[in-house]
Structure formats: structure tokens, C-alpha cells
Design a protein around this motif. Structure first.
Motif, PDB file in Angstrom:
ATOM      1  N   ARG A 121       0.847  -1.208   0.000  1.00  0.00           N
ATOM      2  CA  ARG A 121       0.000   0.000   0.000  1.00  0.00           C
ATOM      3  C   ARG A 121       0.876   1.249   0.000  1.00  0.00           C
ATOM      4  NH1 ARG A 121      -2.483  -0.717   4.600  1.00  0.00           N
ATOM      5  NH2 ARG A 121      -4.017  -2.036   3.589  1.00  0.00           N
ATOM      6  N   ARG A 181       0.933   3.743  -3.211  1.00  0.00           N
ATOM      7  CA  ARG A 181       0.124   4.958  -3.009  1.00  0.00           C
ATOM      8  C   ARG A 181       0.613   6.113  -3.887  1.00  0.00           C
ATOM      9  NH1 ARG A 181      -2.949   5.734   1.764  1.00  0.00           N
ATOM     10  NH2 ARG A 181      -1.549   4.413   2.979  1.00  0.00           N
ATOM     11  N   ARG A 211      -4.693   1.988  -5.186  1.00  0.00           N
ATOM     12  CA  ARG A 211      -5.176   1.742  -3.822  1.00  0.00           C
ATOM     13  C   ARG A 211      -4.997   0.266  -3.486  1.00  0.00           C
ATOM     14  NH1 ARG A 211      -9.267   5.476  -5.838  1.00  0.00           N
ATOM     15  NH2 ARG A 211      -9.878   7.027  -4.277  1.00  0.00           N
ATOM     16  N   SER A 265      -6.119  -2.532  -0.547  1.00  0.00           N
ATOM     17  CA  SER A 265      -6.993  -2.734   0.612  1.00  0.00           C
ATOM     18  C   SER A 265      -6.904  -4.168   1.108  1.00  0.00           C
ATOM     19  CB  SER A 265      -8.445  -2.449   0.230  1.00  0.00           C
ATOM     20  OG  SER A 265      -8.565  -1.154  -0.312  1.00  0.00           O
ATOM     21  N   ASP A 275      -8.176   1.269   3.768  1.00  0.00           N
ATOM     22  CA  ASP A 275      -6.981   0.449   3.972  1.00  0.00           C
ATOM     23  C   ASP A 275      -7.342  -0.957   4.419  1.00  0.00           C
ATOM     24  OD1 ASP A 275      -5.592   2.662   3.290  1.00  0.00           O
ATOM     25  OD2 ASP A 275      -4.798   3.092   5.284  1.00  0.00           O
TER      26      ASP A 275
END
Ligand SMILES: NC(=O)c1ccc[n+]([C@@H]2O[C@H](COP(=O)([O-])OP(=O)(O)OC[C@H]3O[C@@H](n4cnc5c(N)ncnc54)[C@H](OP(=O)(O)O)[C@@H]3O)[C@@H](O)[C@H]2O)c1
Length: 234
Positions: free
Chosen positions: A166, A170, A175, A177, A224
Motif C-alpha cells: 500500500r 500509493r 489503492r 486494501s 486500507d
């Protein structure tokens, strides 16, 4: 999600099938994979009957050559890739003395290495589209269960992989998750010895809705992590 392309691993049954169905219902064009061709074809037919578009391409996520072929087939059919859901996984329960090397490798290679291989292969496509990666972990990535050392190691490892990725992705607009479900009533439990209160487990569609929520998030926010536990206690 209309017009976006989503790849779901482990889409032949259980959670993966429910996730594929939910993303297709939102308008995504689907790439479905697992080792059992019959099961992913059945998922694809179910989506197509409801007006969706789906490519079923068999692949063992532990094999980098098959993973490369999967991504090539996906690009050939749909050109782009916007969403990757790393869901394929295996679960075996055994005390360490009964966890032989084959079992250890099967769990770690599927749950952890498989996610690495598919993610790495999909990254150029996802980067072009500023896409989304959703990794299916487990509450076993946060807490531990006895007779589950290999599975817990795979999911704790996957949490580390997901969190590090992540931060790495970024700045590149991707993204990443993590979805951590508690026990879900899927065929994974059919082979687990013992008595399990399956009617108090999460339903696969509840997890699928969480994945769709993550994938439909727009604007400045990224989800997240989602931790899902059964609303009813066993
Ligand atoms: N059910 C639960 O209680 C629960 C709870 C938390 C997290 N999870 C996680 O959710 C994910 C899905 O689990 P599930 O319960 O839906 O299990 P499932 O019903 O057994 O389905 C697993 C899927 O993964 C595929 N798969 C397994 N090994 C693979 C490989 N080497 N290459 C490609 N596909 C492979 C299977 O197809 P083939 O065998 O045909 O390859 C199948 O489509 C797993 O990561 C699991 O750890 C499950």
C-alpha cells in the motif's frame, strides 16, 4: 464500476464466486480464475445469464508461467485491468507435528506466494489505470488459533505484504486494501475435521459487499482495511 475490468482469483466457489457476482452486478467485466475450469465456467455462465461479461481462464496462482498466461488472456479479451481481488486460498488445520512440508508449502505458496505472483504480473495494467488491489486475508492475520500455524503464518505474512505494498503503490495512484473476514460459510469448511456452527458464520455475500464498497470508493479516500465478524455469536 461500469466498464471497469476486475480479476478475481479463486472465483470458482465460495467467497470468490460471491465477489465476482457482486462486482459483475455493479457492471464490472470479470476475469475469473481458479484451477478447476468447470467451476469458473459455471461462475461465468451465471454472470452472463444476468447480463454480465466474463472470461473464465484456469490458472494455478502458485505457477508464474500460468499467471503470465492468465494476464495475457485477460488483456487479449478486455484490454484493461482496473481491479485485482486476490482471494484464492486454502485452509488446513493441523498441529505442527502433523503439518508436513507438503501441507506447509501448499498453504504458504497459495495464500502468500500466489498473491505476490498475481499482483506482480497485474501491476503494469493496474498502474496504467490507477487501479485497485483488494487482498482477502482473515481474522487469522490479526489473532492466532491453535493448530493453525501454517495458515496464520500465511495470513500474517499477507498482511505485512499488503501493508508494505500500500505504501509502495500509493504514490503511483493504486489503492491497496485488506479485507479480513471471520469465519465464512463456504466449501472451505467441508474438509475441516470437527463440528462447525456454519449457520452463525458470515455469508459470502456479506464479504462480497465489503469488497464492492472498497472498489466503488472514489475521490480522496482509500479503505486500507475492513475487519468483518459474524453478527451472531456461535
Ligand atoms: N471461509 C472462511 O471461513 C474464510 C474466512 C476468512 C478468510 N477466508 C479466505 O477467503 C479466501 C476464499 O476462501 P473460501 O472460503 O471461499 O474457500 P473455497 O470455497 O475453498 O474457495 C477457494 C477458491 O480458491 C481457489 N484456489 C485454491 N487454490 C488455488 C490455486 N493454487 N490457484 C488458483 N486458485 C486456487 C479454489 O479453486 P481450485 O481449488 O479449483 O483451484 C476456489 O475457487 C481464502 O483466501 C481464505 O483464506 C475464508
Amino acid at each position: 464500476m461500469r466498464g471497469r475490468v476486475a480479476l478475481v482469483t479463486g472465483a470458482g466457489r465460495g467467497l470468490g464466486r460471491a465477489i465476482a457476482s457482486e462486482l459483475s452486478r455493479h457492471g464490472a467485466r470479470m476475469v475469473l480464475t481458479a484451477r478447476t475450469a468447470r467451476e469458473i465456467r459455471a461462475t461465468a455462465r451465471a454472470l452472463e445469464r444476468k447480463g454480465g461479461q466474463a472470461l473464465a481462464h484456469p490458472c494455478d496462482v502458485r505457477d508464474s508461467r500460468q499467471v503470465a498466461e492468465l494476464l495475457a488472456a485477460s488483456v487479449a479479451r478486455f484490454r484493461n485491468l482496473d481491479i485485482l481481488v486476490n482471494n484464492a486460498g486454502v485452509f488446513r488445520m493441523a498441529p505442527l507435528q502433523k503439518t508436513d512440508e507438503t501441507m506447509w508449502d501448499d498453504i504458504l505458496d497459495t495464500n502468500l506466494k500466489g498473491t505476490y505472483l498475481v499482483t506482480r504480473a497485474a501491476l503494469p495494467q493496474l498502474e496504467r489505470r490507477k487501479g485497485q488491489i483488494v487482498n482477502i486475508l482473515s481474522t487469522a492475520a490479526r489473532i492466532v488459533f491453535p493448530d493453525n500455524s501454517a495458515y496464520c503464518a500465511s495470513k500474517w505474512g499477507l498482511l505485512g505484504f499488503t501493508n508494505a505494498l500500500r505504501d509502495e503503490l500509493r504514490p503511483r495512484g493504486i489503492r491497496v486494501s485488506a479485507v479480513l473476514p471471520g469465519a465464512v460459510d463456504t466449501p472451505i469448511w467441508d474438509e475441516v475435521p470437527g463440528h462447525w456452527e456454519r449457520d452463525t458464520m458470515l455469508r459470502p455475500d456479506a464479504v462480497a459487499r465489503a469488497v464492492a464498497h472498497v472498489c466503488t470508493q472514489v475521490g480522496s479516500a482509500s479503505t486500507d482495511e475492513i475487519l468483518l465478524t459474524p453478527a451472531r455469536r456461535a
